[in-house]
Design an enzyme around this catalytic site. Structure first.
Site, PDB file in Angstrom:
ATOM      1  N   THR A   1      -4.631  13.353   5.447  1.00  0.00           N
ATOM      2  CA  THR A   1      -3.293  13.493   5.816  1.00  0.00           C
ATOM      3  C   THR A   1      -3.039  14.842   6.732  1.00  0.00           C
ATOM      4  O   THR A   1      -2.410  14.675   7.629  1.00  0.00           O
ATOM      5  CB  THR A   1      -2.343  13.386   4.591  1.00  0.00           C
ATOM      6  OG1 THR A   1      -2.438  12.135   3.887  1.00  0.00           O
ATOM      7  CG2 THR A   1      -0.727  13.316   4.882  1.00  0.00           C
TER       8      THR A   1
ATOM      9  N   LYS B   1       5.382   3.343   8.509  1.00  0.00           N
ATOM     10  CA  LYS B   1       4.317   3.874   8.617  1.00  0.00           C
ATOM     11  C   LYS B   1       3.035   3.152   8.670  1.00  0.00           C
ATOM     12  O   LYS B   1       2.080   3.299   9.682  1.00  0.00           O
ATOM     13  CB  LYS B   1       4.267   5.148   7.565  1.00  0.00           C
ATOM     14  CG  LYS B   1       3.001   6.028   7.512  1.00  0.00           C
ATOM     15  CD  LYS B   1       2.791   6.875   6.310  1.00  0.00           C
ATOM     16  CE  LYS B   1       4.313   7.362   5.844  1.00  0.00           C
ATOM     17  NZ  LYS B   1       3.791   8.591   4.693  1.00  0.00           N
TER      18      LYS B   1
ATOM     19  N   LYS C   1       5.238   1.800  -3.260  1.00  0.00           N
ATOM     20  CA  LYS C   1       5.267   3.063  -3.567  1.00  0.00           C
ATOM     21  C   LYS C   1       5.511   3.236  -5.137  1.00  0.00           C
ATOM     22  O   LYS C   1       6.230   2.043  -5.675  1.00  0.00           O
ATOM     23  CB  LYS C   1       6.273   3.976  -3.094  1.00  0.00           C
ATOM     24  CG  LYS C   1       6.134   5.681  -3.019  1.00  0.00           C
ATOM     25  CD  LYS C   1       4.882   6.010  -2.028  1.00  0.00           C
ATOM     26  CE  LYS C   1       4.515   7.488  -2.294  1.00  0.00           C
ATOM     27  NZ  LYS C   1       3.744   7.988  -1.190  1.00  0.00           N
TER      28      LYS C   1
ATOM     29  N   ASN D   1      -2.400  18.899  -1.543  1.00  0.00           N
ATOM     30  CA  ASN D   1      -3.422  18.225  -0.917  1.00  0.00           C
ATOM     31  C   ASN D   1      -3.205  18.562   0.627  1.00  0.00           C
ATOM     32  O   ASN D   1      -4.104  18.681   1.473  1.00  0.00           O
ATOM     33  CB  ASN D   1      -3.521  16.650  -1.287  1.00  0.00           C
ATOM     34  CG  ASN D   1      -4.493  15.932  -0.410  1.00  0.00           C
ATOM     35  OD1 ASN D   1      -3.867  15.282   0.357  1.00  0.00           O
ATOM     36  ND2 ASN D   1      -5.656  16.137  -0.595  1.00  0.00           N
TER      37      ASN D   1
ATOM     38  N   GLN E   1       7.001   3.728   3.858  1.00  0.00           N
ATOM     39  CA  GLN E   1       5.773   3.331   3.911  1.00  0.00           C
ATOM     40  C   GLN E   1       5.620   2.266   4.815  1.00  0.00           C
ATOM     41  O   GLN E   1       4.492   1.886   5.358  1.00  0.00           O
ATOM     42  CB  GLN E   1       5.173   3.354   2.515  1.00  0.00           C
ATOM     43  CG  GLN E   1       3.868   3.151   2.255  1.00  0.00           C
ATOM     44  CD  GLN E   1       3.103   4.563   2.119  1.00  0.00           C
ATOM     45  OE1 GLN E   1       3.884   5.268   1.591  1.00  0.00           O
ATOM     46  NE2 GLN E   1       2.221   4.880   2.898  1.00  0.00           N
TER      47      GLN E   1
ATOM     48  N   SER F   1      -7.096   5.709   3.820  1.00  0.00           N
ATOM     49  CA  SER F   1      -6.862   4.827   2.645  1.00  0.00           C
ATOM     50  C   SER F   1      -7.347   3.450   3.124  1.00  0.00           C
ATOM     51  O   SER F   1      -8.151   2.686   2.288  1.00  0.00           O
ATOM     52  CB  SER F   1      -5.615   4.846   2.019  1.00  0.00           C
ATOM     53  OG  SER F   1      -5.461   6.027   1.209  1.00  0.00           O
TER      54      SER F   1
ATOM     55  N   LYS G   1       0.906  -1.211   0.024  1.00  0.00           N
ATOM     56  CA  LYS G   1       0.222   0.051  -0.122  1.00  0.00           C
ATOM     57  C   LYS G   1       0.893   1.054   0.089  1.00  0.00           C
ATOM     58  O   LYS G   1       1.746   1.388   0.777  1.00  0.00           O
ATOM     59  CB  LYS G   1      -0.920  -0.003   1.292  1.00  0.00           C
ATOM     60  CG  LYS G   1      -1.830   1.178   1.468  1.00  0.00           C
ATOM     61  CD  LYS G   1      -3.153   0.787   0.535  1.00  0.00           C
ATOM     62  CE  LYS G   1      -3.924   2.082   0.363  1.00  0.00           C
ATOM     63  NZ  LYS G   1      -3.705   2.703  -0.919  1.00  0.00           N
TER      64      LYS G   1
ATOM     65  N   GLY H   1      -3.026   8.285  -4.224  1.00  0.00           N
ATOM     66  CA  GLY H   1      -2.186   9.516  -4.776  1.00  0.00           C
ATOM     67  C   GLY H   1      -0.777   9.722  -3.961  1.00  0.00           C
ATOM     68  O   GLY H   1      -0.644   9.294  -3.057  1.00  0.00           O
ATOM     69  N   ASP H   2      -0.131  10.767  -4.386  1.00  0.00           N
ATOM     70  CA  ASP H   2       0.992  11.501  -3.964  1.00  0.00           C
ATOM     71  C   ASP H   2       1.113  12.784  -4.448  1.00  0.00           C
ATOM     72  O   ASP H   2       0.323  13.291  -5.156  1.00  0.00           O
ATOM     73  CB  ASP H   2       2.297  10.758  -3.896  1.00  0.00           C
ATOM     74  CG  ASP H   2       3.380  11.100  -2.966  1.00  0.00           C
ATOM     75  OD1 ASP H   2       3.201  10.757  -1.641  1.00  0.00           O
ATOM     76  OD2 ASP H   2       4.249  11.757  -3.398  1.00  0.00           O
TER      77      ASP H   2
HETATM   78  P1  NDP Z   1       0.310  17.959  -3.986  1.00  0.00           P
HETATM   79  O1  NDP Z   1       1.068  17.620  -5.325  1.00  0.00           O
HETATM   80  O2  NDP Z   1      -0.845  17.762  -3.790  1.00  0.00           O
HETATM   81  O3  NDP Z   1       1.344  19.174  -3.472  1.00  0.00           O
HETATM   82  C1  NDP Z   1       2.556  19.203  -3.241  1.00  0.00           C
HETATM   83  C2  NDP Z   1       2.918  20.817  -2.846  1.00  0.00           C
HETATM   84  O4  NDP Z   1       4.375  20.950  -2.777  1.00  0.00           O
HETATM   85  C3  NDP Z   1       2.581  21.928  -4.049  1.00  0.00           C
HETATM   86  O5  NDP Z   1       2.049  22.923  -3.390  1.00  0.00           O
HETATM   87  C4  NDP Z   1       4.011  21.859  -4.878  1.00  0.00           C
HETATM   88  O6  NDP Z   1       3.887  22.879  -5.396  1.00  0.00           O
HETATM   89  C5  NDP Z   1       4.830  21.724  -3.715  1.00  0.00           C
HETATM   90  N1  NDP Z   1       6.136  21.053  -4.204  1.00  0.00           N
HETATM   91  C6  NDP Z   1       6.331  19.822  -4.479  1.00  0.00           C
HETATM   92  N2  NDP Z   1       7.592  19.639  -4.868  1.00  0.00           N
HETATM   93  C7  NDP Z   1       8.136  20.693  -4.714  1.00  0.00           C
HETATM   94  C8  NDP Z   1       9.646  20.958  -4.566  1.00  0.00           C
HETATM   95  N3  NDP Z   1      10.402  20.294  -5.206  1.00  0.00           N
HETATM   96  N4  NDP Z   1       9.996  22.562  -4.262  1.00  0.00           N
HETATM   97  C9  NDP Z   1       9.147  23.214  -3.737  1.00  0.00           C
HETATM   98  N5  NDP Z   1       7.629  22.913  -3.480  1.00  0.00           N
HETATM   99  C10 NDP Z   1       7.118  21.686  -4.182  1.00  0.00           C
HETATM  100  O7  NDP Z   1       1.258  16.676  -3.200  1.00  0.00           O
HETATM  101  P2  NDP Z   1       0.683  16.217  -1.825  1.00  0.00           P
HETATM  102  O8  NDP Z   1       0.164  17.455  -0.976  1.00  0.00           O
HETATM  103  O9  NDP Z   1      -0.062  15.035  -1.774  1.00  0.00           O
HETATM  104  O10 NDP Z   1       2.190  15.735  -1.020  1.00  0.00           O
HETATM  105  C11 NDP Z   1       2.769  16.483  -0.363  1.00  0.00           C
HETATM  106  C12 NDP Z   1       3.961  15.714   0.496  1.00  0.00           C
HETATM  107  O11 NDP Z   1       3.155  14.929   1.405  1.00  0.00           O
HETATM  108  C13 NDP Z   1       4.909  14.658  -0.160  1.00  0.00           C
HETATM  109  O12 NDP Z   1       6.003  14.587   0.384  1.00  0.00           O
HETATM  110  C14 NDP Z   1       4.010  13.406  -0.010  1.00  0.00           C
HETATM  111  O13 NDP Z   1       4.783  12.267  -0.232  1.00  0.00           O
HETATM  112  C15 NDP Z   1       3.599  13.433   1.426  1.00  0.00           C
HETATM  113  N6  NDP Z   1       2.457  12.777   1.638  1.00  0.00           N
HETATM  114  C16 NDP Z   1       1.282  12.980   1.073  1.00  0.00           C
HETATM  115  C17 NDP Z   1       0.283  11.951   1.227  1.00  0.00           C
HETATM  116  C18 NDP Z   1      -1.253  12.240   0.582  1.00  0.00           C
HETATM  117  O14 NDP Z   1      -2.133  11.441   1.076  1.00  0.00           O
HETATM  118  N7  NDP Z   1      -1.498  12.861  -0.496  1.00  0.00           N
HETATM  119  C19 NDP Z   1       0.309  11.128   2.489  1.00  0.00           C
HETATM  120  C20 NDP Z   1       1.406  11.167   3.113  1.00  0.00           C
HETATM  121  C21 NDP Z   1       2.611  11.815   2.599  1.00  0.00           C
HETATM  122  P3  NDP Z   1       3.116  23.447  -6.808  1.00  0.00           P
HETATM  123  O15 NDP Z   1       1.782  23.904  -6.157  1.00  0.00           O
HETATM  124  O16 NDP Z   1       3.589  24.624  -7.362  1.00  0.00           O
HETATM  125  O17 NDP Z   1       3.175  22.240  -7.506  1.00  0.00           O
END
Ligand code: NDP
Length: 447
Positions: free
Chosen positions: A211, A115, A127, A242, A112, A379, A91, A166-167
């Site tokens: 999250t 976690k 992943k 997200n 993961q 999830s 997962k 998603g991620d």
């Molecule tokens: P999203 O794609 O929804 O959002 C990512 C955000 O971070 C965006 O605002 C993006 O900017 C910014 N970003 C991404 N990469 C960079 C970078 N290299 N430098 C600066 N800003 C950056 O992703 P999520 O919110 O889903 O995921 C965010 C983090 O949370 C990740 O580490 C993910 O692995 C982790 N995570 C997510 C989960 C989930 O349920 N979605 C669960 C557990 C962990 P921009 O808007 O300009 O693209």
């Protein structure tokens, strides 16, 4: 410092996985915590549990050809790393971002495993993702890419085998395209094959929020354990995706004042407290940059281009964008600015030097493995609802999420205490997650 046996395992990981620096970092962080466990449980070493955990059960790399809107053929690379299935089906999410390569997918898959174990739910670790960049692509291009990606991935996944989600770069829209293609190829309405689905086709209440909400609940528990709360505190959240958006939502509901957030173009500083409705309109609905927020919000709000949001002093920091975004220098600045708690919404957002600085300064530090586990936990609840063809209310689902986050928090503290490291959430999360997986692996024989 690594215990001698662990140092040799780590050297082996380095030589077997050259160039995969994020994976090396994730492995090292876990190995640094588990020395005391090995001393107490020699059976883990005898059965080479750690060596086995560091080697994925299966790694799939595939070509993803698709056609852009000009009719030109594009080729990306797809990945799925099925890391460990001792506790349940693999997962873990899918990440679409140009930086994706095997080392990133393996670091995320490795994290993961532990976690997912911490949630107490029956899910293994995996992943996946692609170096596809959704930025600037039309919805039809994203759909064609997702369909091509699933045309290969479908043969490797299933509700009892491997369940993606998603991620970064993969939200509900992409999950919909992926699930649609899976359904079309297999002729099965197998809802439990992917999570993060829309509510109209098998999705679960609170998965979108999980999250971020979960991370806010976890930090609330850390603050409570120190006799304080979010009330009136200045909070900075990085990212505007997200995780960040729903972290901001819940922190505001819990009384915190979120003054800054960021995206890949820079950050906004809004001392009055972020207007979440406007932020969602700009980032979720219009998919635009944060300068548009500053422009529309007007007076007193600044957009700072190309700089790190971690230069903004705050009492609570909630990194929710990407790995290694808080450097040692950022951590020093945050400590100087009065930061008392850090909750990692993102995976591995704090570099090792930063973690050391926070811990030495007595900052409550909640690592991603524990603090952001609410997403995968919800999830697993989505899988549960799909399996029983049921759907729960928002209130009930949020309550379940809150209980799970409180349990994870308590488990981290109890485990850290048991191993003589009171208050160390990193050790608590690593040891707690590791022990659960290791015990299952011992029981299952040589898997
Ligand atoms: P999203 O794609 O929804 O959002 C990512 C955000 O971070 C965006 O605002 C993006 O900017 C910014 N970003 C991404 N990469 C960079 C970078 N290299 N430098 C600066 N800003 C950056 O992703 P999520 O919110 O889903 O995921 C965010 C983090 O949370 C990740 O580490 C993910 O692995 C982790 N995570 C997510 C989960 C989930 O349920 N979605 C669960 C557990 C962990 P921009 O808007 O300009 O693209």
């Amino acid at each position: 410092m690594l215990h001698e046996r662990l140092a040799s395992i780590y050297d082996n990981v380095l030589s077997r996985n050259p160039g995969e620096i994020e994976f090396h970092q994730a492995v090292r962080e876990v190995l640094e915590s588990i020395g005391p466990v090995l001393a107490k449980h020699p059976e883990y070493a005898e059965s080479k549990i750690i060596e086995r955990i560091c080697e994925p059960e299966r790694q799939i790399i595939f070509r993803v050809p698709w056609e852009d809107d000009r009719g030109e053929v594009q080729i990306n690379r797809g990945f799925r790393v099925e890391f460990n299935s001792a506790l349940g089906p693999y997962k873990g999410g899918l990440r679409f971002h140009p930086s994706v390569y095997l080392g990133i997918v393996k670091f995320l898959g490795f994290e993961q495993i532990f976690k997912n174990a911490l949630t107490g739910l029956p899910i293994g670790g995996g992943k996946g993702g692609s170096d596809f960049d959704p930025k600037g692509r039309s919805a039809r291009e994203v759909m064609r890419f997702c369909q091509s990606f699933m045309t290969e991935l479908y043969r490797h996944i299933g509700e009892y085998t491997d369940v993606p989600a998603g991620d970064i770069g993969v939200g509900q829209r992409e999950v919909g395209y992926l699930f649609g293609q899976y359904k079309r190829i297999t002729n099965r309405y197998e809802s439990g094959v992917i999570t993060g689905k829309g509510l109209s086709y098998g999705g679960a209440q609170v998965r979108t929020e999980a999250t971020g909400y979960g991370c806010a609940f976890f930090v609330e528990e850390m603050l409570k354990a120190r006799g304080t709360s979010f009330d009136g505190r200045r909070v900075v959240v990085s990212g505007a995706g997200n995780v960040a958006l729903y972290t901001i939502e819940k922190v505001q509901q819990l009384g915190g004042v979120v003054i800054a957030c960021s995206d890949s173009s820079g950050y906004i500083l809004d001392e009055k407290g972020i207007d979440l409705g406007l932020l969602k309109q700009v980032k979720e609905v219009e998919r635009r940059r944060l300068d548009v927020y500053a422009e529309r919000r007007g007076d007193g709000v600044s957009f700072v281009s190309g700089r790190s949001v971690w230069e903004v002093p705050c009492e609570v920091a909630m990194p929710s964008a990407t790995q290694n975004e808080i450097t040692g220098r950022d951590a020093e600045a945050l400590v100087r600015g009065g930061c008392v708690a850090v909750g990692e919404g993102a995976n591995m957002p704090t570099a090792p030097e930063g973690i050391r600085i926070f811990q030495e300064a007595g900052v409550a530090f909640g690592p991603g493995k524990a603090a952001n586990a609410g997403g995968v936990a919800t999830s697993a609840l989505e899988m549960q609802q799909n399996a029983s063809r049921d759907s729960w209310t928002f209130e009930f689902s949020e309550q379940r999420l809150r209980e799970i986050m409180c349990d994870i928090h308590a488990r981290c503290l109890e485990t850290a205490d048991e191993y003589g490291m009171p208050g160390d959430y990193v050790a608590g999360a690593n040891i707690g997650g590791f022990k659960q997986v290791a015990d299952a692996m011992l029981s299952l024989g040589l898997i």
